[in-house]
Design an enzyme around this catalytic site. Structure first.
Site, short mmCIF file in Angstrom:
data_model
loop_
_atom_site.label_atom_id
_atom_site.label_comp_id
_atom_site.label_asym_id
_atom_site.label_seq_id
_atom_site.Cartn_x
_atom_site.Cartn_y
_atom_site.Cartn_z
CG HIS A 1 16.65 50.71 120.29
ND1 HIS A 1 17.97 50.29 120.39
CD2 HIS A 1 16.56 51.30 119.05
CE1 HIS A 1 18.62 50.61 119.28
NE2 HIS A 1 17.79 51.21 118.46
NE ARG B 1 19.31 46.50 115.92
CZ ARG B 1 19.09 47.68 115.35
NH1 ARG B 1 18.81 47.76 114.07
NH2 ARG B 1 19.15 48.79 116.06
CB CYS C 1 15.43 55.94 116.99
SG CYS C 1 14.14 54.91 116.24
NE ARG D 1 22.20 54.02 118.99
CZ ARG D 1 21.72 53.06 118.20
NH1 ARG D 1 20.90 53.37 117.22
NH2 ARG D 1 22.02 51.79 118.40
CG ASP E 1 10.40 54.07 116.30
OD1 ASP E 1 10.98 54.23 115.20
OD2 ASP E 1 10.49 53.03 116.98
CD GLN F 1 18.18 55.76 118.71
OE1 GLN F 1 18.65 55.04 117.85
NE2 GLN F 1 18.41 57.07 118.75
#
Ligand code: CP
Ligand code: NVA
Length: 303
Positions: free
Chosen positions: A129, A102, A260, A288, A220, A132
């Site tokens: 991402h 990440r 998310c 996830r 988001d 996700q």
């Protein structure tokens, strides 16, 4: 497929294959069926940004598969002191069977994959991402029974989530409608990819048009990790862009809501909508774990 740097590198079949395996692994976990498919394998997990879900789901996921996760916080490694990613890639490849990262720059993920010799998984960059979005697609399919032909709508910043949702959604046969304010559009390479999908893709500055007849509405945060200094300006630019009851009234009756997380209640989503859709949103968080276990198995088994 060898890595998961971005969903642009995977085919629709690759994505659906991982979703099928994720469903199977979820079933096996729920029914106590052993599935130690990565016994003795190790996964290095590099974090140069904060995380709750990604950290815990990857670490417990590799453990449930019989392997070991090694968390490396950027600031506590030589990467944080400027050791090049090319060298880190070659060193880690001598020790571990897979690397999850990440970070900020997408190029760092691509370089890890290029210079290393083990599978690399993007656990969020400024641009994408993918893990996700695999969990999101798994959750939508679980709740709606299918993906093909459904309308996915994303409202908000044209960020890493928007980019990955556009690619993932279109590759599995969904219709994707995205609404962002002017100046917050998704990445150019994503828009170029989406242009090949004709009427299945729509980008607009009209959030109500994007939400019209949607089967799933996704949003988001307005300021992502690394954009904290822009938070005030973004809050002003996104005023009125909240996913709330008024916006959802344009979607199909029974439309799902996904986020998310972490969510900022009162900003991109109102607390009432989040709580009304908490079942779907926390299923998404749970998935996830299952989706990433499937990615780990597909990339690391027999390697
Ligand atoms: N959604 C997500 O990636 O959460 P974390 O930042 O907590 O890992
Ligand atoms: N767009 C958000 C997602 C967090 C999971 C960020 O990058 O901070």
């Amino acid at each position: 497929m060898k890595h998961l740097c971005k969903l642009l590198d995977w085919s629709g079949e690759d994505i659906l294959d991982v979703l099928d395996l994720a469903d199977q692994l979820k079933y096996e976990k729920k029914h106590g069926i052993p599935h130690e498919r990565l016994k003795g394998k190790t996964l290095a997990m590099i974090f140069q940004k904060a995380s709750t879900r990604t950290r815990v789901s990857f670490e417990t996921g590799i453990y449930q598969l019989g392997g070991l996760g090694l968390v490396m916080n950027g600031g506590e490694t030589q990467l944080g002191r400027g050791e090049p990613i090319q060298d880190t890639a070659r060193v880690l490849s001598r020790y571990v069977d897979g690397i999850m990262i990440r970070t900020f720059r997408q190029q760092d993920v691509e370089d890890l994959a290029k210079y290393g010799s083990v599978p690399v998984i993007n656990a969020l960059t400024d641009d994408y991402h993918p893990c996700q979005v695999l969990a999101d697609l798994m959750t939508i399919r679980e709740h709606k029974g299918a993906l093909k032909g459904l309308k996915l709508c994303y409202i908000g910043d044209g960020n890493n989530m928007a980019n990955s949702l556009i690619v993932g959604g279109l590759k599995v046969g969904m219709k994707v409608a995205v609404a962002t304010p002017a100046g917050y559009k998704p990445k150019a390479e994503v828009l170029k990819f989406a242009a090949g999908y004709g009427e299945s893709f729509c980008l607009t500055e009209d959030r109500f048009e994007a939400a019209k007849d949607a089967d799933v509405v996704i949003t988001d945060v307005w300021a992502s990790m690394g954009q904290e200094g822009e938070a005030a300006r973004r809050k002003a630019d996104f005023a009125g862009w909240q996913v709330n009851k008024e916006l959802l009234s344009k979607a199909k009756p029974g439309a799902m809501v996904q986020h998310c997380l972490p969510a900022h209640r009162g900003e991109e989503i109102c607390g009432e909508v989040l709580e009304a859709h908490a079942g779907e949103i926390f299923d998404e968080a749970e998935n996830r774990l299952h989706a990433q276990k499937a990615v780990l198995v597909r990339l690391m088994e027999q390697k």
